[in-house]
Design an enzyme around this catalytic site. Sequence first.
Site, PDB file in Angstrom:
ATOM      1  N   ASN A   1      -7.780   4.039   9.142  1.00 20.80           N
ATOM      2  CA  ASN A   1      -7.278   2.857   9.838  1.00 20.80           C
ATOM      3  C   ASN A   1      -7.408   2.929  11.350  1.00 20.80           C
ATOM      4  O   ASN A   1      -7.395   1.905  12.019  1.00 20.80           O
ATOM      5  CB  ASN A   1      -5.814   2.599   9.439  1.00 20.80           C
ATOM      6  CG  ASN A   1      -4.984   3.851   9.426  1.00 20.80           C
ATOM      7  OD1 ASN A   1      -5.281   4.815   8.719  1.00 20.80           O
ATOM      8  ND2 ASN A   1      -3.926   3.872  10.220  1.00 20.80           N
TER       9      ASN A   1
ATOM     10  N   THR B   1      11.673  -7.312 -11.298  1.00 23.43           N
ATOM     11  CA  THR B   1      11.147  -8.677 -11.390  1.00 23.43           C
ATOM     12  C   THR B   1      10.040  -8.868 -10.365  1.00 23.43           C
ATOM     13  O   THR B   1      10.194  -8.513  -9.201  1.00 23.43           O
ATOM     14  CB  THR B   1      12.287  -9.703 -11.167  1.00 23.43           C
ATOM     15  OG1 THR B   1      13.296  -9.423 -12.129  1.00 23.43           O
ATOM     16  CG2 THR B   1      11.776 -11.125 -11.334  1.00 23.43           C
TER      17      THR B   1
ATOM     18  N   GLN C   1      -7.667  -0.082   3.743  1.00 26.41           N
ATOM     19  CA  GLN C   1      -8.483  -0.617   4.838  1.00 26.41           C
ATOM     20  C   GLN C   1      -9.896  -0.978   4.399  1.00 26.41           C
ATOM     21  O   GLN C   1     -10.577  -1.749   5.068  1.00 26.41           O
ATOM     22  CB  GLN C   1      -8.578   0.397   5.991  1.00 26.41           C
ATOM     23  CG  GLN C   1      -7.308   0.558   6.784  1.00 26.41           C
ATOM     24  CD  GLN C   1      -6.919  -0.683   7.590  1.00 26.41           C
ATOM     25  OE1 GLN C   1      -7.706  -1.610   7.779  1.00 26.41           O
ATOM     26  NE2 GLN C   1      -5.697  -0.713   8.068  1.00 26.41           N
TER      27      GLN C   1
ATOM     28  N   CYS D   1       2.003   1.880  12.425  1.00 28.03           N
ATOM     29  CA  CYS D   1       3.121   2.563  11.797  1.00 28.03           C
ATOM     30  C   CYS D   1       3.722   3.634  12.680  1.00 28.03           C
ATOM     31  O   CYS D   1       4.846   4.047  12.481  1.00 28.03           O
ATOM     32  CB  CYS D   1       2.661   3.176  10.496  1.00 28.03           C
ATOM     33  SG  CYS D   1       1.525   2.095   9.661  1.00 28.03           S
TER      34      CYS D   1
ATOM     35  N   GLY E   1       0.811  -1.211   0.000  1.00 22.99           N
ATOM     36  CA  GLY E   1       0.000   0.000   0.000  1.00 22.99           C
ATOM     37  C   GLY E   1       0.844   1.260   0.000  1.00 22.99           C
ATOM     38  O   GLY E   1       0.517   2.251  -0.659  1.00 22.99           O
TER      39      GLY E   1
ATOM     40  N   SER F   1      -3.536  -3.269  -0.634  1.00 23.56           N
ATOM     41  CA  SER F   1      -2.455  -4.003   0.017  1.00 23.56           C
ATOM     42  C   SER F   1      -2.893  -5.439   0.306  1.00 23.56           C
ATOM     43  O   SER F   1      -4.040  -5.672   0.696  1.00 23.56           O
ATOM     44  CB  SER F   1      -2.057  -3.305   1.311  1.00 23.56           C
ATOM     45  OG  SER F   1      -1.103  -4.082   2.007  1.00 23.56           O
TER      46      SER F   1
ATOM     47  N   HIS G   1      -1.639  -7.632   2.703  1.00 23.04           N
ATOM     48  CA  HIS G   1      -1.647  -8.159   4.071  1.00 23.04           C
ATOM     49  C   HIS G   1      -2.754  -7.597   4.960  1.00 23.04           C
ATOM     50  O   HIS G   1      -2.848  -7.952   6.135  1.00 23.04           O
ATOM     51  CB  HIS G   1      -0.270  -7.983   4.733  1.00 23.04           C
ATOM     52  CG  HIS G   1       0.069  -6.588   5.158  1.00 23.04           C
ATOM     53  ND1 HIS G   1       0.085  -6.200   6.475  1.00 23.04           N
ATOM     54  CD2 HIS G   1       0.410  -5.495   4.446  1.00 23.04           C
ATOM     55  CE1 HIS G   1       0.447  -4.929   6.553  1.00 23.04           C
ATOM     56  NE2 HIS G   1       0.649  -4.474   5.332  1.00 23.04           N
TER      57      HIS G   1
HETATM   58  C1  LIG Z   1      -1.494  -0.561   6.123  1.00 28.06           C
HETATM   59  C2  LIG Z   1      -1.882   0.666   5.405  1.00 28.06           C
HETATM   60  C3  LIG Z   1      -1.073   1.204   4.385  1.00 28.06           C
HETATM   61  C4  LIG Z   1       0.279   0.633   4.059  1.00 28.06           C
HETATM   62  O1  LIG Z   1       0.204  -0.583   3.352  1.00 28.06           O
HETATM   63  P1  LIG Z   1       1.508  -1.513   3.350  1.00 28.06           P
HETATM   64  O2  LIG Z   1       1.123  -2.635   2.418  1.00 28.06           O
HETATM   65  O3  LIG Z   1       1.723  -1.973   4.753  1.00 28.06           O
HETATM   66  O4  LIG Z   1       2.633  -0.702   2.816  1.00 28.06           O
HETATM   67  C5  LIG Z   1      -1.508   2.327   3.726  1.00 28.06           C
HETATM   68  N1  LIG Z   1      -2.679   2.898   4.020  1.00 28.06           N
HETATM   69  C6  LIG Z   1      -3.492   2.421   4.972  1.00 28.06           C
HETATM   70  C7  LIG Z   1      -4.794   3.100   5.248  1.00 28.06           C
HETATM   71  C8  LIG Z   1      -3.121   1.290   5.699  1.00 28.06           C
HETATM   72  O5  LIG Z   1      -3.912   0.841   6.668  1.00 28.06           O
END
Ligand SMILES: *Cc1c(COP(=O)(O)O)cnc(C)c1O
Length: 382
Positions: free
Chosen positions: A149, A243, A185, A330, A69, A205, A207
């Site tokens: 988030n 890659t 999110q 973060c 993300g 994203s 994860h």
């Molecule tokens: C987790 C998150 C990101 C960052 O995504 P990553 O894949 O961890 O770099 C960006 N924006 C929001 C709102 C998030 O919750």
Amino acid sequence: MIYLDHNATTPVDPRVREEMLPYLVEIFGNPSSLHSFGRKAKEAIEEARIRVAHLISANPKEIFFTSGGTEADNLAIRGIASYHKDRGKHIITTAIEHHAVLLCTDALEKEGFKITYIMPKKDGIVSAEDVLKAISKETILITIMTANNETGAFQPIKEIGRRLAEHNKKRTAKDRVYFHTDAVQAVGKTPFDVDKLQVDMVSLSGHKIYGPKGVGAIYIRQGSRISPITYGGQHENGMRPGTENVPGIVGFGRAAEIANSEFYKMKEVKRLRDLLERGILERIPDVQINGSQDMRLPTTTSISFSGVFSESLLAVLDQKGIAVSSGSACNSSSPSSHVLKSMELSKETMLSTLRFSLGTGNTEEEIRFVISATAEAVDKLR
Ligand SMILES: *Cc1c(COP(=O)(O)O)cnc(C)c1O
């Protein structure tokens, strides 16, 4: 152990892991190679692209895989800034964005761009009117998250998209105001359609939707004028060279497919979130829920426990095997939250706030345990 920190990251769904494994073992080819090893990897990437596109009702050609993300946010913002800087250097965003956006716009500000940070109302939601009013002749980009988030609050993306489309009606790809949303999110938790929302770019994203870490994607509407931010090859149509992370992309694709067919699970997640909130409000005096209670993700609640340091409460809950967060993952090193601050919470309230974010694996038994454990812990700390 009870995990209530799904906004920081989610566990990998076993079906995702299963699908990834062959790409860590026998299907190791470089997708750019012309032989069968390479072709197999390439096919898997294209299948994943279709699945991710499907989740947001986009065309697969409009999906570009990234490292997550954060990179998608940077690519959207820097990519537009770099292509359009000669006609304008104004960007509109909000004070409640993820740091992947805010630190990127900070950097652009140092390079001479002008950034407008729209403040949310006390419910954690910005007004579409405020956003539209901030547009000037110099504006090239509006970037606003779909759901926050920390509070889960939905932002009025559809209304901004509709009104911006009106504003852009007589403009071309060269002089329009672009609209990006960080939907990291929101996707997978709520239906998301790029045409209904009239967005030009979307960050995703892996994860946060039960896929692997280190992989994500950006949606870029066909016809958009945007520069890449890295150079090196024709991968991802030159938009994101390097890659490809084949196992990660395959896992992300499977996670997107599962999310798309299992939206119904969010109903139960919401029921458990509401149960948790009600339990805490009933059992513990002097607590408050932060942000809008209707316009938000089904997974998230931000709760302040008056007179208790969230760091201490987090530690006590951790000892009981419960994982929660005192802000966003973060910036967990800094106890104050830019999101809660912009909602005009007092410093005291801010420092006594926990975020509980639920996921599809949580059970009612777990939530009942969390309610009693939190009540006990707050009682002890007070
Ligand atoms: C987790 C998150 C990101 C960052 O995504 P990553 O894949 O961890 O770099 C960006 N924006 C929001 C709102 C998030 O919750």
